[in-house]
Design a protein around this motif. Structure first.
Motif, short mmCIF file in Angstrom:
data_model
loop_
_atom_site.label_atom_id
_atom_site.label_comp_id
_atom_site.label_asym_id
_atom_site.label_seq_id
_atom_site.Cartn_x
_atom_site.Cartn_y
_atom_site.Cartn_z
N LYS A 136 8.90 5.46 -4.51
CA LYS A 136 9.42 4.46 -3.59
C LYS A 136 9.76 3.21 -4.41
CE LYS A 136 8.22 1.99 0.65
NZ LYS A 136 7.15 1.70 1.60
N LYS A 137 10.92 2.63 -4.11
CA LYS A 137 11.34 1.42 -4.79
C LYS A 137 11.94 0.48 -3.75
CE LYS A 137 14.26 -0.20 -8.57
NZ LYS A 137 14.97 0.20 -9.77
N GLN A 194 -0.07 7.02 -11.94
CA GLN A 194 -0.17 6.55 -10.54
C GLN A 194 -0.25 5.03 -10.59
OE1 GLN A 194 -0.40 9.03 -8.20
NE2 GLN A 194 -0.80 10.64 -9.65
N GLY A 195 0.37 4.36 -9.62
CA GLY A 195 0.22 2.91 -9.56
C GLY A 195 1.49 2.20 -9.14
N THR A 196 1.62 0.97 -9.62
CA THR A 196 2.71 0.10 -9.21
C THR A 196 3.32 -0.58 -10.42
OG1 THR A 196 1.55 -0.36 -7.12
CG2 THR A 196 3.29 -1.89 -7.74
N ASN A 243 7.93 -0.83 -7.54
CA ASN A 243 8.09 0.61 -7.74
C ASN A 243 6.72 1.25 -7.57
OD1 ASN A 243 10.96 0.81 -8.96
ND2 ASN A 243 9.98 -0.83 -10.10
N ILE A 244 6.62 2.18 -6.63
CA ILE A 244 5.38 2.93 -6.43
C ILE A 244 5.51 4.21 -7.25
CG2 ILE A 244 3.83 4.02 -4.76
CD1 ILE A 244 4.22 0.92 -4.43
N ILE A 245 4.52 4.45 -8.11
CA ILE A 245 4.55 5.57 -9.04
C ILE A 245 3.49 6.60 -8.65
CG2 ILE A 245 4.42 6.25 -11.47
CD1 ILE A 245 6.59 4.10 -10.90
N ASN A 302 -3.09 2.93 -11.10
CA ASN A 302 -4.01 3.30 -10.00
C ASN A 302 -4.20 2.22 -8.95
OD1 ASN A 302 -4.50 5.87 -11.11
ND2 ASN A 302 -6.01 4.98 -12.50
N ARG A 303 -3.13 1.50 -8.63
CA ARG A 303 -3.23 0.48 -7.57
C ARG A 303 -1.89 0.33 -6.86
NH1 ARG A 303 -5.18 -5.78 -8.16
NH2 ARG A 303 -4.57 -6.42 -6.07
#
Length: 159
Positions: free
Chosen positions: A94-95, A14-16, A85-87, A64-65
């Motif tokens: 989402k990118k 999870q994260g960016t 990139n949102i993971i 985690n952010r």
């Protein structure tokens, strides 16, 4: 390292991931985000990595952010080629490419000491984006200009 070997950085669950940062600017991105190295989450920073688009680039992975709109706007000022990139669950959900808004509020200070934003506490700064390459902003109150070097100075000193 042999030519066929590559450096592997573990996927984040999870994260960016901030990709396509111009080479040498990832440390400024970390500063913008208030990342000091004392966080509980994993932070991966890759500097001067080969890139087909940029020749060389930096990458920042933050576990985690997710970034705020203001953080993305600041990144757009110093890394206009960056992609976010949102993971979630190890997948990109989402990118998007960063883009400067036409107006930037609150997140920078006017360099004019006599500007009302410096004289009055409750007046928020508002800058009109005049150009993105090179970055040039104008204070909507006093018409003073901010350039990339002014912005970098503020971001490095303030955070």
């Amino acid at each position: 390292m042999e030519k066929n070997e590559s450096l592997k950085v573990k996927k984040i669950e999870q994260g960016t991931v901030i990709d396509h940062i111009p080479k040498g600017r990832s440390l400024i991105v970390l500063k913008i985000l208030g990342i000091t190295g004392n966080e509980e989450n994993t932070i991966a920073v890759l500097i001067n990595v080969e890139s087909q688009k940029l020749g060389r680039k930096d990458i920042v992975k933050i576990e985690n952010r997710e970034l705020t709109e203001d953080e993305v706007n600041l990144i757009a000022l110093v890394a206009p080629t960056a992609t976010i990139n949102i993971i979630r669950e190890c997948r990109v959900i989402k990118k998007y490419k960063v883009a400067l808004p036409s107006v930037i509020r609150r997140i920078l200070s006017c360099t004019n000491p006599t500007c009302i934003t410096n004289a009055e506490k409750n007046v928020e700064t508002v800058f009109e984006v005049l150009s993105t390459d090179p970055v040039k902003l104008r204070c909507t109150y006093c018409w003073s200009y901010l350039t990339l070097s002014d912005i970098l100075s503020q971001l490095v000193e303030a955070r």
